[in-house]
Enzyme design. Structure first.
Site, PDB file in Angstrom:
ATOM      1  N   LYS A 129       1.411   4.120  -2.801  1.00  0.00           N
ATOM      2  CA  LYS A 129       1.122   5.541  -2.569  1.00  0.00           C
ATOM      3  C   LYS A 129       2.277   6.414  -3.056  1.00  0.00           C
ATOM      4  O   LYS A 129       2.060   7.508  -3.601  1.00  0.00           O
ATOM      5  CB  LYS A 129       0.885   5.785  -1.078  1.00  0.00           C
ATOM      6  CG  LYS A 129      -0.409   5.237  -0.533  1.00  0.00           C
ATOM      7  CD  LYS A 129      -1.581   6.167  -0.719  1.00  0.00           C
ATOM      8  CE  LYS A 129      -1.492   7.352   0.218  1.00  0.00           C
ATOM      9  NZ  LYS A 129      -2.725   8.186   0.138  1.00  0.00           N
ATOM     10  N   TYR A 187       0.822  -1.210   0.000  1.00  0.00           N
ATOM     11  CA  TYR A 187       0.000   0.000   0.000  1.00  0.00           C
ATOM     12  C   TYR A 187       0.854   1.256   0.000  1.00  0.00           C
ATOM     13  O   TYR A 187       0.693   2.144  -0.844  1.00  0.00           O
ATOM     14  CB  TYR A 187      -0.944   0.006   1.203  1.00  0.00           C
ATOM     15  CG  TYR A 187      -1.835   1.239   1.233  1.00  0.00           C
ATOM     16  CD1 TYR A 187      -2.878   1.389   0.328  1.00  0.00           C
ATOM     17  CD2 TYR A 187      -1.618   2.254   2.156  1.00  0.00           C
ATOM     18  CE1 TYR A 187      -3.700   2.515   0.333  1.00  0.00           C
ATOM     19  CE2 TYR A 187      -2.423   3.386   2.187  1.00  0.00           C
ATOM     20  CZ  TYR A 187      -3.460   3.512   1.274  1.00  0.00           C
ATOM     21  OH  TYR A 187      -4.258   4.639   1.284  1.00  0.00           O
ATOM     22  N   GLU A 194     -14.341   0.878   2.085  1.00  0.00           N
ATOM     23  CA  GLU A 194     -14.137   2.185   2.702  1.00  0.00           C
ATOM     24  C   GLU A 194     -13.860   3.232   1.622  1.00  0.00           C
ATOM     25  O   GLU A 194     -14.697   4.076   1.325  1.00  0.00           O
ATOM     26  CB  GLU A 194     -12.976   2.083   3.678  1.00  0.00           C
ATOM     27  CG  GLU A 194     -12.617   3.354   4.423  1.00  0.00           C
ATOM     28  CD  GLU A 194     -11.436   3.094   5.346  1.00  0.00           C
ATOM     29  OE1 GLU A 194     -11.628   3.132   6.568  1.00  0.00           O
ATOM     30  OE2 GLU A 194     -10.324   2.840   4.842  1.00  0.00           O
ATOM     31  N   ASP A 199      -8.132  -5.539  -0.390  1.00  0.00           N
ATOM     32  CA  ASP A 199      -7.646  -4.248  -0.905  1.00  0.00           C
ATOM     33  C   ASP A 199      -6.702  -4.329  -2.101  1.00  0.00           C
ATOM     34  O   ASP A 199      -5.949  -3.383  -2.347  1.00  0.00           O
ATOM     35  CB  ASP A 199      -6.911  -3.473   0.203  1.00  0.00           C
ATOM     36  CG  ASP A 199      -7.755  -3.188   1.427  1.00  0.00           C
ATOM     37  OD1 ASP A 199      -8.952  -3.469   1.386  1.00  0.00           O
ATOM     38  OD2 ASP A 199      -7.204  -2.678   2.408  1.00  0.00           O
ATOM     39  N   HIS A 228      -4.207  -1.180  -3.564  1.00  0.00           N
ATOM     40  CA  HIS A 228      -2.748  -1.230  -3.579  1.00  0.00           C
ATOM     41  C   HIS A 228      -2.201  -1.247  -4.997  1.00  0.00           C
ATOM     42  O   HIS A 228      -1.363  -0.419  -5.363  1.00  0.00           O
ATOM     43  CB  HIS A 228      -2.265  -2.472  -2.837  1.00  0.00           C
ATOM     44  CG  HIS A 228      -2.704  -2.563  -1.413  1.00  0.00           C
ATOM     45  ND1 HIS A 228      -2.165  -3.461  -0.523  1.00  0.00           N
ATOM     46  CD2 HIS A 228      -3.637  -1.868  -0.697  1.00  0.00           C
ATOM     47  CE1 HIS A 228      -2.740  -3.331   0.662  1.00  0.00           C
ATOM     48  NE2 HIS A 228      -3.642  -2.371   0.567  1.00  0.00           N
ATOM     49  N   GLU A 241     -10.216   5.453  -3.837  1.00  0.00           N
ATOM     50  CA  GLU A 241      -9.053   4.662  -4.238  1.00  0.00           C
ATOM     51  C   GLU A 241      -9.450   3.556  -5.210  1.00  0.00           C
ATOM     52  O   GLU A 241      -8.649   3.146  -6.059  1.00  0.00           O
ATOM     53  CB  GLU A 241      -8.340   4.097  -3.012  1.00  0.00           C
ATOM     54  CG  GLU A 241      -7.535   5.157  -2.268  1.00  0.00           C
ATOM     55  CD  GLU A 241      -6.790   4.612  -1.070  1.00  0.00           C
ATOM     56  OE1 GLU A 241      -5.550   4.754  -1.016  1.00  0.00           O
ATOM     57  OE2 GLU A 241      -7.448   4.063  -0.162  1.00  0.00           O
TER      58      GLU A 241
END
Length: 1002
Positions: free
Chosen positions: A412, A408, A572, A483, A487, A576
Site C-alpha cells: 500500500k 499488504y 472482496e 490475496d 499484495h 484491488e
C-alpha cells in the site's frame, strides 16, 4: 438437508473430516457484531498451521536450496524460522504434479479429506465418503445482509461396491477439475466438473453407479440407459452406455451396473423430452483431465489497433461410442454472453451470477473493448497550483509502517508514493519526486533481496505449490495463499513507476527479473510444463501455476487460496484485483514485454467487466430483485454479501471496491448513473448519512464521477482536518477530484490504439490523454478518429470539440433477432452499430414503440421481461453515440410469448375485505382452478416491485386453489395504485410448471 454456511467464524482447518455437512458459526463476515475478527486478522491467527491429512502429493522434482540470484535481486528456498507456509499434505493422485494451482473454485478439494461445496454453476457438488453430493441451486434467500442461493442436495452419486477414505484431485485444466475416489485401488469413482458445464462426467472401476435421492424422483422419460427425472423441481438427465439399463425406477435409489464403465449426469434447464434429446447429443463427450491439462483452455488476443480483447474458450473432449456429435453444451455468464457475437440457444439457467445462456460447440469467442489504463492523470485540473504544491510538499517520502510491516501494508505504501510522484513532477517539485522514487526503490530492493540468514523483508519460494511468499506475510498470504494479487499488485505498481522513469532499473539483469517473478506468482501467463525442474531463477515459466488468482471462466479473481468455505471461494476487493492487472499492463509496456501485455490486457478487461456485472450489477440484472442492496462487498461462489471481512461500515463495504484510485480505475466513472446509484446506497446505509469518517478521501474520489461539485465541496470543508486513507495522499485526492472537474468523466465510447490512453468528456468537449511508454515518439489514434502525437516517455493531453461538434448519428443496429423466449421474457440479439465520430455509447431497446431499457456499449444482447403470456410484442433497437445522437431503428422483430398453462388452468384475482378488523376493501383473493388435477399450487407475488412473497395455496374443494392475503397471510393492506405482479407454480404429472406473470393495479 442442513445447509452449508460460509462465514468466517470457524477455522476451516479444524473441522471434523468425517462430516460431510460442515457448518461455520457466522453466515457473513462483517454483518454481525459477533464477528470480531477481520478476514485478515482471522487468517493471521492461524496462518502458520499446516493441514494434517491422509494423502500426500507425489514428491516434486528436487529444487536447489539456499539463496538464488535473479539479476540484482534474489529469493530463498529456506523458509524463515517460525513463519507459516501453505499445507504440505495435499489430496492428489500421481497425475497431479507441482506447481499446484490455488485460489480456484475447486481448491478445497486439494487440502481437505473430501471437499467443501464446489460451485460449478449451474450445479453444485460436495465430495464425501460416499461419493459426490449433487444439487441445483435455483432460489434465493436473504440471511443477514446476504443474497444467497439455496444449497440442497438432490442426490448422492456413489459406488455400488464401497465407500471411500478420501477424495483426490486427479487432474485439472483452465476451468475444470477431475476428482477421484479410491485412488490406488481397484474400486474407483472418477468425476469431472467444469465451470459452466451442466454435465458431470463419471467413470467407475470395480462396480457401478448408485444414485441415492432424498425422496423418490419422478422419472418422466425412461429410455432404459437414459433417464429424464425430476427431484424437488430440479431436472436431471442420466446417460449410461448403450445396453446399461437403470434399475430402481420408482424408488429413491437408482443403480446401474455400468458394464461400459461410465455415466454422465446433466443438470437440465427443464423437464421435457425434447431437452433430454438435445442434452443426450453431447452427453457422451467427456470433458475430463487426468494430467494433460488441456480439457479446457482460454486464449486471449489483445488487438491494440481495434482497442479490443478477443477471448476464445476451447473444450477438448473424449468422445465415447454413443457420442452423436462433437463439442459440448455450456452455460455462459453475463460477462460472456453479453459480449458474444453468435446467438445463444434457448436453454437458460439462473445461477448466483445471473442468467446463464447456453451455446454448443467446441469453442466460443467473446469480444470486449479495452478502454485504456493511464499511469496517472494529466495536469489539467481546476485546482489552485499553490495549494496543490503545498500538499505535495507534505507527502511523506519514506516507508510508513503505521499500519504494519507485512506484504499488504508495505505494498500500500508503494502505491501511495507511486501515485504522488508524478504529481510532484507536474508541480515542479523534482526533489520530492526523486525522494519518493528513492524511497520506493530502497524499500523494494530490500524486499527483492534475500540474504543468507535473513528472516524479514524477503521472498521465499515454495516449490510444491510453486509460489513466492513474502515475509512477514499479511492476512493468510503464507499459510493460506490468500490475496497474492492484492499484495503483489502494489509491489508491481511501485516498480512500474520506477520503470517509467528509469528503464535500466527494470532490466532483467537489475531488478526487473524479480518483479516478473512476482507477477508470475499471481498471474503466470504461461502454462507450466510440469516435467521440468522448478527453479524461478532459471525456469520462471514452469515454476508457477497458470493464472493463480484469476478464474478464466468466472471472469474475475478469487482471493482465498485454499477456499475452505461452504460458500465456495470469495473475493472482496474487486478494485484491488483490477489494480494488480492495471499495474501489470503498465509494467509490460514499460519493459517492452508484448506477451505479458497481451495477457495483462485480457486480465484487466475481464476483471473490470466482472466487477461491473457482479459487484456493481451495472444493468440491474444479476443481483436478485428481492435483495435490499445494489452493491456486493464480497462475491462468493454461491452468494453476494453486503459486508467486508473487517468492518460492517457501509463506507468500508463500498470503499473497498473503489480503492486504490489511479489511472487504472477510470472504469468507475464510465457510467455516471451507476456511480450515483452506488454512492447513494452508501449514503443511505452509512451511520453518519454520508458524513464520511472512515475513508473520506476514497468516498470523495468516487463521488467525483457522479457529482464533482459535491466532491469538491466535501474536500474543501474537511481538507484541514481529515486523515488520508493509508494508500492515499491529500495531494492525490485534490489532484484527482479537480482533474475530473476539468475533463469530465472517462468516456467509454472511445477506445485508443495504444494501451496507455483514455478519453474524457465533460458534456461539451472531449479531452484525449495518452502516455507514451516507448523510447521514440508515437501517434495515438482514438476510435473517433482523433490523433494525438506523444513524445517518448511523456504524457500529452489535448482538448477538442469532442461530442459537441458531432451531429452524425451511428448506423442502425442490424439483424435484430430473438434467440428465445418464455411466457414472460424475450431474448434479443443484434449486430453492432458503428460510429466514426464519438463512438457508440449505448443501445436503446424499444417495446411496442416505447423505450424499455438501455444496454451498455459493447453488449449486443438483452433479455426483456415482465410480459404477459401468450401476447405478441414488437421490438426495435437503436444506437446512441457519445454525443447523444440516436440512430434510426433496427429492423423490427415481433415475438409472441409462450402461452403458459396451455389450457391447464384458469386464474383470477379479486379485491376483498380481508376480515382484518376493518371494513375496507383492501386485500386480494387469488384463485387458481387446475384442469390437470394439481395436488398443490404455489402463488408468488410482489407489490410495487418489492419483496417476492411465496405461499402454498389452500385446496378446500378439489381443483380450486385459493389464497386470501388476509387472513391467510398478512402482508399489509393494499392501497389504490399498488402494482401487484404474480404467477403460479402448479403440480402437473409429477413435475412443477410455472405460469407466466400476471399483473393488476389495485
Amino acid at each position: 438437508m442442513a445447509e452449508h454456511t460460509d462465514g468466517a467464524g470457524t477455522n476451516p482447518q479444524n473441522r471434523a473430516s468425517n462430516s460431510d455437512e460442515p457448518h461455520e458459526s457466522q453466515e457473513s463476515p462483517g454483518s454481525s457484531d459477533a464477528l470480531s475478527l477481520s478476514r485478515r486478522s482471522y487468517f493471521g491467527a492461524f496462518g502458520a498451521a499446516g493441514l494434517v491429512g491422509l494423502a500426500s502429493i507425489p514428491e516434486p522434482t528436487a529444487a536447489a536450496s539456499g539463496v538464488h540470484g535473479v539479476g540484482n535481486g534474489s529469493y530463498t528456498h529456506e523458509k524463515p524460522s517460525g513463519e507459516g507456509e501453505p499445507p504440505a499434505t495435499l489430496y492428489t493422485t500421481s497425475n497431479v504434479r507441482a506447481p499446484i494451482p490455488s485460489n480456484d473454485w475447486w481448491s478445497s478439494a486439494l487440502v481437505t479429506v473430501y471437499s467443501e461445496n464446489l460451485f460449478f454453476h449451474p450445479g453444485f457438488a460436495l465430495a464425501n465418503d460416499t461419493g459426490l453430493r449433487v444439487g441445483h441451486p435455483t432460489t434465493w434467500n436473504y440471511p443477514n445482509e446476504d443474497a444467497k442461493m439455496n444449497v440442497e442436495r438432490d442426490f448422492t452419486l456413489g459406488h455400488t461396491a464401497t465407500t471411500f477414505a478420501d477424495t483426490r484431485v486427479d487432474g485439472h485444466s483452465d476451468w475444470s477439475v477431475t476428482l477421484k475416489w479410491g485412488a490406488g485401488t481397484a474400486t474407483t469413482l472418477t468425476a469431472s466438473l467444469t465451470k459452466g458445464s451442466p454435465y458431470i462426467f463419471c467413470e467407475f472401476e470395480g462396480g457401478g453407479a448408485e444414485l441415492g435421492f432424498q425422496t423418490a424422483p419422478t422419472v418422466w422419460d425412461d429410455r432404459r440407459n437414459v433417464l429424464g427425472l425430476t427431484h424437488e423441481d430440479n431436472h436431471y438427465g442420466l446417460f449410461a452406455p448403450s445396453g446399461d439399463d437403470w434399475s430402481g425406477v420408482g424408488s429413491a435409489t437408482l443403480t446401474n451396473g455400468l458394464s461400459g464403465g461410465y455415466v454422465t449426469i446433466a443438470v437440465l434447464p427443464d423437464g421435457t423430452s425434447s431437452t433430454l434429446d438435445t442434452f443426450e447429443t453431447y452427453a457422451y463427450n467427456f470433458i475430463t483431465d487426468t494430467g494433460a491439462g488441456d480439457a479446457t483452455r482460454v486464449s486471449p488476443t489483445y488487438d491494440q489497433a481495434a482497442g479490443e480483447v478477443r477471448t476464445t474458450y476451447s473444450f477438448n473432449t473424449d468422445n465415447k461410442p454413443e457420442s452423436a456429435t462433437g463439442g459440448t453444451l455450456t452455460g455462459l455468464y453475463p460477462h460472456q454472453h453479453k459480449y458474444l457475437s453468435r446467438s445463444t440457444l434457448g436453454y437458460t439457467y439462473e445461477c448466483p451470477r445471473g442468467t446463464m445462456r447456453t451455446v454448443s460447440g467446441s469453442s466460443f469467442t467473446t469480444t470486449h473493448p479495452f478502454r485504456g489504463v493511464l499511469p496517472f492523470l494529466p495536469d489539467q485540473g481546476t485546482y489552485n497550483r499553490s495549494e496543490l504544491s503545498s500538499y505535495v510538499s507534505d507527502v511523506s517520502a519514506g516507508y510508513d509502517n503505521g499500519q504494519g510491516s507485512g506484504t499488504y501494508w508495505t505494498g500500500k505504501d508503494y502505491g501511495r508514493m507511486a501515485e504522488a510522484a508524478p504529481i510532484a513532477d507536474q508541480v515542479g517539485n523534482t526533489s520530492k519526486r526523486d525522494a519518493l522514487h528513492g524511497a520506493i526503490r530502497s524499500e523494494l530492493e530490500n524486499w527483492l533481496t534475500a540474504d543468507s540468514g535473513e528472516s524479514q523483508d524477503l521472498f521465499y519460494y515454495n516449490d510444491q505449490w510453486g509460489t513466492l511468499i513474502g515475509y512477514p506475510d499479511s492476512y493468510g498470504a503464507a499459510g493460506e495463499l490468500n490475496d497474492h494479487h492484492f499484495h503483489y499488485g502494489y509491489f508491481v505498481r511501485g516498480a512500474a513507476e520506477l520503470a517509467r522513469n528509469d528503464e535500466s532499473w527494470a532490466g532483467d539483469g537489475n531488478w526487473g527479473g524479480m518483479i516478473d517473478l512476482l507477477i508470475r506468482d499471481y498471474a503466470n501467463w504461461e502454462r507450466p510444463n510440469r516435467a521440468n525442474t522448478r527453479e524461478p531463477a532459471d525456469n520462471p515459466a514452469d515454476s508457477f501455476p497458470f493464472l493463480r488468482n484469476f478464474s478464466p471462466f468466472g471472469g474475475h479473481s478469487w482471493a482465498a487460496g485454499t477456499a475452505e468455505f461452504a460458500g465456495g471461494n470469495d473475493q472482496e476487493s474487486s478494485s484491488e484485483a483490477i489494480h494488480a492487472y492495471g499495474a501489470m499492463v503498465q509494467w509490460a509496456v514499460f519493459t517492452g514485454n508484448d506477451e505479458m501485455l497481451n495477457w495483462a490486457a485480457y486480465l484487466y478487461t475481464h476483471e473490470v467487466c466482472s466487477a461491473r456485472e457482479y459487484w456493481f450489477d451495472v444493468d440491474d440484472q444479476n443481483h436478485p430483485d428481492g435483495w435490499s442492496h445494489d452493491t456486493a462487498g464480497i462475491v462468493w461462489g454461491i452468494k453476494y454479501a453486503y459486508a467486508t471481512w473487517f468492518s460492517a461500515d457501509a463506507e468500508a463495504i463500498h470503499g473497498i471496491n473503489y480503492l486504490p484510485f489511479g489511472g487504472h480505475s477510470l472504469y468507475l466513472g464510465w457510467d455516471s448513473q451507476l456511480a450515483e446509484r452506488n454512492y447513494s446506497e452508501a449514503v443511505a446505509n452509512d451511520n453518519n448519512g454520508g458524513d464520511w469518517d472512515y475513508w473520506a478521501d476514497i468516498m470523495w474520489n468516487y463521488r467525483a464521477f457522479s457529482d464533482v461539485t459535491d466532491a469538491k465541496n466535501m474536500f474543501q470543508a474537511a481538507k484541514s482536518t481529515y486523515t488520508p486513507e493509508a494508500g492515499e495522499t491529500k495531494a492525490h485526492t485534490y489532484h484527482w477530484i479537480y482533474n475530473i472537474d476539468a475533463m469530465g468523466n472517462p468516456d467509454p465510447s472511445v477506445t485508443a490504439g495504444y494501451p496507455l490512453a483514455a478519453a474524457f468528456d465533460d458534456g461539451s468537449e472531449r479531452t484525449y490523454v495518452a502516455y507514451n511508454g516507448e523510447d521514440s515518439a508515437i501517434t495515438v489514434t482514438f476510435s473517433d478518429g482523433t490523433t494525438l502525437s506523444v513524445p517518448a516517455n511523456s504524457m500529452e493531453a489535448s482538448t477538442g470539440d469532442g461530442g459537441s461538434s458531432d451531429t452524425t448519428p451511428p448506423t442502425a443496429p442490424s439483424n435484430l433477432r430473438s434467440p428465445g423466449h418464455t411466457g414472460s421474457s424475450v431474448d434479443l440479439a443484434w449486430d453492432a452499430a458503428s460510429d466514426g465520430d464519438s463512438g457508440v455509447s449505448h443501445y436503446v431497446v424499444y417495446v411496442d414503440g416505447a423505450e424499455n431499457r438501455q444496454v451498455s456499449a459493447g453488449t449486443t444482447s438483452a433479455t426483456v421481461s415482465g410480459f404477459a403470456s401468450g401476447t405478441s410484442y414488437d421490438f426495435t433497437v437503436t444506437a446512441v453515440d457519445g454525443a447523444g445522437n440516436e440512430s434510426s431503428a433496427s429492423n423490427a422483430v415481433s415475438v409472441t410469448t409462450d402461452s403458459s398453462g396451455g389450457g391447464d388452468y384458469s386464474q383470477s384475482a379479486t379485491r376483498i375485505d380481508g376480515s382484518d378488523s376493518d371494513t375496507a376493501t383492501d386485500e386480494l383473493r387469488f384463485e387458481f382452478v387446475s384442469n390437470v388435477g394439481s395436488d398443490w399450487v404455489d402463488i408468488h407475488y410482489t407489490v410495487n416491485g418489492g419483496t417476492q412473497y411465496n405461499y402454498r395455496m389452500n385446496n378446500p374443494s378439489g381443483d380450486t386453489h385459493t389464497l386470501e392475503t388476509t387472513p391467510d397471510h398478512v402482508v399489509g393492506d393494499f392501497a389504490s395504485g399498488d402494482l401487484i405482479d404474480y404467477y403460479f407454480t402448479y403440480q402437473h404429472d409429477g413435475t412443477a410448471s410455472d405460469t407466466g406473470w400476471f399483473s393488476l393495479t389495485y
